[in-house]
Motif scaffolding. Structure first.
Motif, mmCIF file in Angstrom:
data_model
loop_
_atom_site.group_PDB
_atom_site.id
_atom_site.type_symbol
_atom_site.label_atom_id
_atom_site.label_comp_id
_atom_site.label_asym_id
_atom_site.label_seq_id
_atom_site.Cartn_x
_atom_site.Cartn_y
_atom_site.Cartn_z
ATOM 1 N N PHE A 259 5.868 31.135 -5.088
ATOM 2 C CA PHE A 259 5.312 30.251 -4.062
ATOM 3 C C PHE A 259 6.042 30.555 -2.756
ATOM 4 O O PHE A 259 7.241 30.856 -2.762
ATOM 5 N N GLY A 260 5.297 30.458 -1.653
ATOM 6 C CA GLY A 260 5.953 30.581 -0.354
ATOM 7 C C GLY A 260 5.886 29.236 0.351
ATOM 8 O O GLY A 260 4.941 28.464 0.097
ATOM 9 N N PRO A 261 6.863 28.921 1.194
ATOM 10 C CA PRO A 261 6.850 27.627 1.872
ATOM 11 C C PRO A 261 5.688 27.541 2.867
ATOM 12 O O PRO A 261 5.394 28.504 3.569
ATOM 13 N N GLY A 262 5.024 26.398 2.908
ATOM 14 C CA GLY A 262 3.970 26.162 3.892
ATOM 15 C C GLY A 262 4.603 25.853 5.234
ATOM 16 O O GLY A 262 5.831 25.698 5.332
ATOM 17 N N ASP A 263 3.783 25.741 6.297
ATOM 18 C CA ASP A 263 4.390 25.528 7.623
ATOM 19 C C ASP A 263 4.319 24.065 8.034
ATOM 20 O O ASP A 263 4.401 23.726 9.196
ATOM 21 N N GLY A 264 4.145 23.187 7.041
ATOM 22 C CA GLY A 264 4.082 21.776 7.426
ATOM 23 C C GLY A 264 4.769 20.903 6.397
ATOM 24 O O GLY A 264 5.287 21.388 5.397
ATOM 25 N N GLN A 265 4.779 19.600 6.657
ATOM 26 C CA GLN A 265 5.390 18.649 5.736
ATOM 27 C C GLN A 265 4.419 17.508 5.490
ATOM 28 O O GLN A 265 3.553 17.224 6.327
ATOM 29 N N LEU A 266 4.568 16.895 4.326
ATOM 30 C CA LEU A 266 3.740 15.733 4.004
ATOM 31 C C LEU A 266 4.681 14.541 3.844
ATOM 32 O O LEU A 266 5.626 14.600 3.047
ATOM 33 N N HIS A 267 4.458 13.506 4.633
ATOM 34 C CA HIS A 267 5.330 12.319 4.610
ATOM 35 C C HIS A 267 4.654 11.236 3.765
ATOM 36 O O HIS A 267 3.444 11.018 3.881
ATOM 37 N N TYR A 268 5.436 10.580 2.929
ATOM 38 C CA TYR A 268 4.939 9.465 2.094
ATOM 39 C C TYR A 268 5.402 8.147 2.692
ATOM 40 O O TYR A 268 6.547 8.047 3.170
ATOM 41 N N TYR A 269 4.523 7.122 2.612
ATOM 42 C CA TYR A 269 4.825 5.800 3.179
ATOM 43 C C TYR A 269 4.461 4.692 2.195
ATOM 44 O O TYR A 269 3.505 4.833 1.424
ATOM 45 N N LEU A 270 5.224 3.593 2.291
ATOM 46 C CA LEU A 270 4.843 2.344 1.628
ATOM 47 C C LEU A 270 4.626 1.302 2.710
ATOM 48 O O LEU A 270 5.383 1.255 3.696
ATOM 49 N N TYR A 271 3.598 0.492 2.532
ATOM 50 C CA TYR A 271 3.284 -0.597 3.461
ATOM 51 C C TYR A 271 3.803 -1.911 2.872
ATOM 52 O O TYR A 271 3.570 -2.204 1.707
ATOM 53 N N ASN A 272 4.576 -2.645 3.692
ATOM 54 C CA ASN A 272 5.124 -3.944 3.292
ATOM 55 C C ASN A 272 6.029 -3.833 2.062
ATOM 56 O O ASN A 272 6.002 -4.696 1.165
ATOM 57 N N ALA B 9 0.846 -1.197 0.000
ATOM 58 C CA ALA B 9 0.000 0.000 0.000
ATOM 59 C C ALA B 9 0.878 1.243 0.000
ATOM 60 O O ALA B 9 2.068 1.183 0.357
ATOM 61 N N ALA B 10 0.258 2.369 -0.398
ATOM 62 C CA ALA B 10 0.917 3.679 -0.350
ATOM 63 C C ALA B 10 -0.018 4.643 0.362
ATOM 64 O O ALA B 10 -1.244 4.572 0.174
ATOM 65 N N TYR B 11 0.537 5.513 1.193
ATOM 66 C CA TYR B 11 -0.278 6.465 1.936
ATOM 67 C C TYR B 11 0.582 7.651 2.340
ATOM 68 O O TYR B 11 1.814 7.575 2.289
ATOM 69 N N THR B 12 -0.073 8.742 2.719
ATOM 70 C CA THR B 12 0.654 9.920 3.218
ATOM 71 C C THR B 12 0.084 10.286 4.580
ATOM 72 O O THR B 12 -1.014 9.882 4.948
ATOM 73 N N ALA B 13 0.867 11.088 5.313
ATOM 74 C CA ALA B 13 0.389 11.621 6.592
ATOM 75 C C ALA B 13 1.161 12.895 6.907
ATOM 76 O O ALA B 13 2.303 13.064 6.452
#
Ligand SMILES: COc1cccc(CC(=N)NC(=O)c2cccnc2OC2CCNCC2)c1
Length: 389
Positions: free
Chosen positions: A359-372, A170-174
């Motif tokens: 563009f200006g930088p946002g104040d957060g980050q988005l992390h990408y993940y792979l499952y298994n 699987a693929a997901y972000t958080a």
């Protein structure tokens, strides 16, 4: 203890990072289908599982309202994603989708929808391997049911239903750090309606800047600059598929789109996804492509505005038109269609235009993940060619 749940899952664990004796690829082998748990995981007694038929107007409205009131907010709790019903229907009905992967939880007594999680099938290439995966998204627990440890049960249940279809990755972000990101992206925002963005607190007036100076700074032309720039049409699907596949080949992780995928994910859908091509005036070749999806946010607690109209950069390919000009044209179109802000991650080649196009930088980050699926080392965000919704 942090990540009590994730330390029990087949995901890259921190201690493994950089351990070159571990091979890249699946962490656990597939289970024989007969050994996959046949019945749903246990919920607390007052709740029951439900499969959400997103094709039903009533159920789609229930899901829409659950997310509208309980889904992801920014770090300062000033905005909350407000995915539209037509967006949810589009996002959850790609080619080959499984209705059983649209999972809800209801309170047995009131039948109210109190939680949701989804998967959609996707072919994702990791280096030279095309892997069938589930893209997991829209994990949402009603605000009143938080810290009842429902999220781990939802994740285990969607995993079980994905396994039943013989899919093991699987693929997901958080927005939060979990074991272990394959990459971490910075998000960037390009103001289109600076006055509203400052009024609602999304942006702040720059130091030594007046409002009129700020409005002038972000002003865009009324018309696009690229000759042959036009909306994508059905007849462009084969050419856009070729263009996109050739472009995405350079990234370590990217979708393996075929023409059916391109027709679903990239053909313009009103209020959901907009896509444009550059058709060379003389050769009539499709030389460039750009797209964004529409994800409004509710503005929490502002007298004058209730909704932020936001565009999110999707897939962009430039082979003849400079990427800078192509993206400026897509900003012009977004502004013309009354978007307040255009968001982008620093994935693919986006870094090459972010600063120059203001563009200006946002104040957060988005992390990408792979499952298994283990990657030996984390990727640079520019090595990622996957945009999730
Ligand atoms: C402006 O309203 C917001 C409402 C909720 C959260 C955030 C901040 C945030 N978390 N932004 C992102 O995750 C983000 C920023 C730039 C591009 N894509 C993004 O997320 C996409 C992809 C992941 N699923 C949500 C939408 C902003």
């Amino acid at each position: 203890k942090k990540h009590k749940f994730w330390e029990t899952q087949p995901v890259g664990q921190y201690k493994d990072l950089g351990n070159s004796s571990l091979s890249e690829g699946p962490i656990e082998p597939p289970t024989p289908l007969s050994e996959v748990k046949q019945e749903p995981y246990n919920l607390p007694t007052q709740y029951e599982w439900t499969t959400c038929d997103m094709g039903s107007e009533e159920t789609c409205t229930e899901v829409y309202n659950l997310l509208k009131n309980n889904y992801v907010e920014d770090d300062e709790n000033m905005f909350r994603f407000n995915y539209s019903k037509e967006f949810l229907s589009w996002a959850l009905h790609p080619p080959g989708y499984y209705k059983s992967w649209h999972i809800g939880v209801r309170a047995k007594s009131s039948k109210k929808l109190v939680a949701f999680i989804t998967g959609v099938p996707a072919r994702i290439r990791v280096r030279n391997e095309v892997v069938k995966m589930a893209e997991v998204n829209f994990l949402c627990v009603h605000k009143k049911l938080r810290s009842k440890r429902l999220a781990p049960v939802l994740i285990k249940e969607v995993t079980r239903r994905v396994h039943l279809e013989n899919i093991w990755q699987a693929a997901y972000t958080a927005g939060v750090v979990l074991p272990t990101p394959i990459t971490t992206c910075q998000y960037w925002h390009r103001s289109l309606n600076p006055k509203k963005l400052i009024d609602v607190g999304f942006s702040r007036l720059g130091a030594r800047m007046t409002m009129s100076r700020t409005i002038k700074l972000y002003k865009l032309p009324d018309s696009t600059a690229s000759p042959g720039f036009r909306k994508m049409e059905l007849c462009d699907v084969p050419a856009v598929t070729r263009l996109l596949r050739d472009y995405l080949a350079q990234f370590v992780v990217a979708p393996d789109f075929d023409e059916d995928d391109v027709e679903h994910w990239l053909l313009p859908t009103e209020n959901v996804v907009d896509s444009y091509v550059v058709e060379s005036p003389d050769s009539h070749d499709i030389t460039d492509f750009c797209s964004f999806y529409t994800l409004p946010s509710s503005i929490l607690g502002n007298q004058n505005y209730s909704t932020l109209k936001a565009a999110y950069s999707y897939y962009n390919v430039s082979t003849k038109t400079p990427l800078l000009q192509l993206m400026n044209d897509v900003l012009i179109v977004a502004k013309r269609n009354d978007y307040d802000v255009f968001n982008a991650l620093d994935v693919m080649q986006n870094e090459s235009f972010l600063k120059e196009l203001k563009f200006g930088p946002g104040d957060g980050q988005l992390h990408y993940y792979l499952y298994n699926y283990r990657l030996r080392d984390a990727l640079k965000s520019s090595e990622l060619g996957l945009v999730l919704l």
